[in-house]
Design a protein around this motif. Structure first.
Motif, PDB file in Angstrom:
ATOM      1  N   GLU A  36       0.810  -1.375   0.093  1.00  0.00           N
ATOM      2  CA  GLU A  36      -0.018  -0.285   0.165  1.00  0.00           C
ATOM      3  C   GLU A  36       1.044   1.294   0.057  1.00  0.00           C
ATOM      4  O   GLU A  36       0.389   2.549  -0.759  1.00  0.00           O
ATOM      5  CB  GLU A  36      -0.948  -0.089   1.205  1.00  0.00           C
ATOM      6  N   GLY A  39       2.335   1.585  -3.306  1.00  0.00           N
ATOM      7  CA  GLY A  39       0.741   3.086  -4.172  1.00  0.00           C
ATOM      8  C   GLY A  39       0.818   4.157  -3.493  1.00  0.00           C
ATOM      9  O   GLY A  39       0.747   5.048  -4.752  1.00  0.00           O
ATOM     10  N   LYS A  43       1.667   7.204  -6.256  1.00  0.00           N
ATOM     11  CA  LYS A  43       0.605   8.192  -6.472  1.00  0.00           C
ATOM     12  C   LYS A  43       1.504   9.925  -6.271  1.00  0.00           C
ATOM     13  O   LYS A  43       1.015  10.669  -6.865  1.00  0.00           O
ATOM     14  CB  LYS A  43      -0.191   8.271  -5.853  1.00  0.00           C
ATOM     15  N   ARG A  75      -2.703  -7.005  -6.045  1.00  0.00           N
ATOM     16  CA  ARG A  75      -2.822  -5.854  -4.967  1.00  0.00           C
ATOM     17  C   ARG A  75      -1.845  -5.271  -6.331  1.00  0.00           C
ATOM     18  O   ARG A  75      -1.666  -3.911  -6.369  1.00  0.00           O
ATOM     19  CB  ARG A  75      -3.069  -6.123  -3.990  1.00  0.00           C
ATOM     20  N   LEU A  76      -0.599  -5.146  -6.059  1.00  0.00           N
ATOM     21  CA  LEU A  76       0.913  -4.619  -6.307  1.00  0.00           C
ATOM     22  C   LEU A  76       0.198  -3.612  -8.041  1.00  0.00           C
ATOM     23  O   LEU A  76       0.898  -2.985  -8.459  1.00  0.00           O
ATOM     24  CB  LEU A  76       1.779  -5.789  -6.394  1.00  0.00           C
ATOM     25  N   SER A  78      -2.296  -4.454  -9.722  1.00  0.00           N
ATOM     26  CA  SER A  78      -3.374  -3.844  -9.894  1.00  0.00           C
ATOM     27  C   SER A  78      -2.943  -1.784  -9.440  1.00  0.00           C
ATOM     28  O   SER A  78      -3.465  -0.536  -9.678  1.00  0.00           O
ATOM     29  CB  SER A  78      -4.779  -3.522  -9.381  1.00  0.00           C
ATOM     30  N   LEU A  79      -2.168  -1.694  -8.212  1.00  0.00           N
ATOM     31  CA  LEU A  79      -1.783  -0.348  -8.106  1.00  0.00           C
ATOM     32  C   LEU A  79      -1.019   0.049  -9.732  1.00  0.00           C
ATOM     33  O   LEU A  79      -1.030   1.548  -8.916  1.00  0.00           O
ATOM     34  CB  LEU A  79      -0.816  -0.460  -6.626  1.00  0.00           C
ATOM     35  N   MET A  82      -2.754   1.600 -11.467  1.00  0.00           N
ATOM     36  CA  MET A  82      -3.667   2.819 -11.435  1.00  0.00           C
ATOM     37  C   MET A  82      -2.509   4.309 -11.332  1.00  0.00           C
ATOM     38  O   MET A  82      -3.707   5.150 -12.280  1.00  0.00           O
ATOM     39  CB  MET A  82      -4.141   2.843  -9.782  1.00  0.00           C
ATOM     40  N   TYR A  83      -1.462   3.509 -11.244  1.00  0.00           N
ATOM     41  CA  TYR A  83      -0.431   5.409 -11.304  1.00  0.00           C
ATOM     42  C   TYR A  83       0.145   5.428 -12.084  1.00  0.00           C
ATOM     43  O   TYR A  83       0.508   6.835 -12.439  1.00  0.00           O
ATOM     44  CB  TYR A  83      -0.169   5.198  -9.553  1.00  0.00           C
TER      45      TYR A  83
END
Length: 378
Positions: A36, A39, A43, A75-76, A78-79, A82-83
């Motif tokens: 997290e 992420g 960001k 999860r990694l 997807s992050l 995302m960014y």
């Protein structure tokens, strides 16, 4: 403007005896919190759209990215999506241990956009693997490569090492033969460097590490270059060999002295003319990001003369060498105007070639690359 992104995963289920990268044993670590935090860092950085709108490569390194569970890997990834703008990404690499890549993890990586695998193999002799602290078997390597191909991976590389404790030339030849039989598009091969803060370093200081001599190590490198050429793999950098169209784009960013972002504990980056390094301890890295701040430990604005030095000692690693027209375009001066005397001396010593188009290491120069690079420190 950053061309590449490096993401550091510091967790390992087994610490190798030669490794000095920032890493910790996986057990009892805040792995989910760390993901997290990555992420959050991505960001913060990528809000600077101008510096991050043309990312060509992403590289998951470690530690061991494949020490993560399938859910954590998912999860990694997807992050990351995302960014990090993905529209220009040509190459997305993950390092991996052969004994950790289950079919499920391979599918998560492939479906998450990873299109290149770099497997830490090092050797094909059980005794040497044991000395290195590696936990995989040859069968793990063969089965993982087969499974990866079934999942859809076509761009697979393996790392090999020579100059290992007790390693003979026959063992090195055997390792190369087995590697060639796998017929992969890319191979990296490195001589062992005993770094401080490693198990090997402690053993060496106690006189308990028997390494091949310099001459034998040079013979192993000679054998490597000759065998690669014979079998049709092009040497495009001191330690890297590829079939046509399969040289590592990400590593080329480093050797071209171009900019890249580094995310994660202890990661390094080079963005907008500034080199930086992150806090290495996990708690410090995570807590800094949870407070909404970038986890930067130190920064250094690179001067023009440092940029020129770096251009030389990174660029000379490539067999294509340093393009004179590119150098002049980048720095507004010719390479001769900065290094005329050094170039003449190194050409006379037979360590570099210098023609109208490029400055390159000769074959002789590749054996003493580090000594040649030092000559270009201003």
């Amino acid at each position: 403007m950053a061309r590449g992104v490096y993401i550091h995963i510091p967790f390992c289920h087994q610490i190798c005896n030669y490794c000095d990268f920032n890493k910790v044993f996986f057990k009892n670590q805040p792995v989910d919190e760390y993901i997290e935090a990555l992420g959050m860092e991505m960001k913060l950085w990528t809000e600077n759209k101008e510096a991050f709108n043309h990312i060509e490569t992403i590289f998951l390194g470690g530690g061991t990215p494949t020490s993560l569970s399938p859910a954590q890997l998912s999860r990694l990834l997807s992050l990351i999506k995302m960014y990090i703008p993905m529209e220009h990404v040509k190459e997305f690499t993950s390092e991996a241990n052969p004994d950790e890549l289950t079919k499920e993890k391979l599918e998560v990586l492939f479906n998450g956009g990873v299109n290149r695998l770099s497997l830490g193999v090092q050797a094909f002799q059980p005794e040497l693997l044991k000395k290195l602290g590696r936990t995989h078997s040859n069968d793990d390597v063969f089965e993982t490569i087969e499974e990866a191909k079934k999942v859809g991976f076509t761009n697979i590389s393996i790392d090999l090492m020579y100059g290992l404790p007790g390693q003979t030339m026959d063992e090195w030849k055997e390792t190369l033969k087995i590697a060639f039989d796998l017929n992969l598009p890319h191979y990296s091969a490195y001589s062992l460097i005993v770094e401080s803060k490693t198990i090997f370093y402690n053993l060496m200081n106690k006189g308990k590490l028997s390494l091949p001599g310099e001459d034998q190590e040079a013979d192993m490198y000679e054998e490597l270059m000759q065998q690669m050429e014979t079998h049709g793999w092009h040497q495009y950098e001191i330690s890297n060999f590829a079939k046509e169209g399969h040289s590592s784009i990400h590593n080329r960013i480093y050797w071209d002295n171009d900019e890249y972002a580094g995310f994660g504990a202890g990661a390094h980056g080079y963005v907008n003319g500034t080199r930086y390094s992150n806090h290495a301890p996990l708690k410090k890295y995570i807590s800094t990001l949870e407070a909404g701040e970038r986890p930067i430990l130190k920064t250094h604005e690179v001067t023009q003369s440092e940029k020129i030095e770096e251009e030389l000692f990174l660029g000379l690693r490539k067999t294509a060498g340093i393009s004179k027209s590119h150098f002049e375009e980048k720095f507004g001066c010719t390479i001769e105007s900065v290094y005329s005397e050094k170039l003449q001396l190194l050409v006379s010593a037979g360590l570099i070639s210098n023609d109208e188009e490029a400055v390159k290491l000769t074959k002789k120069g590749r054996f003493v690359g580090n000594e040649v690079f030092e000559e270009f420190l201003l």
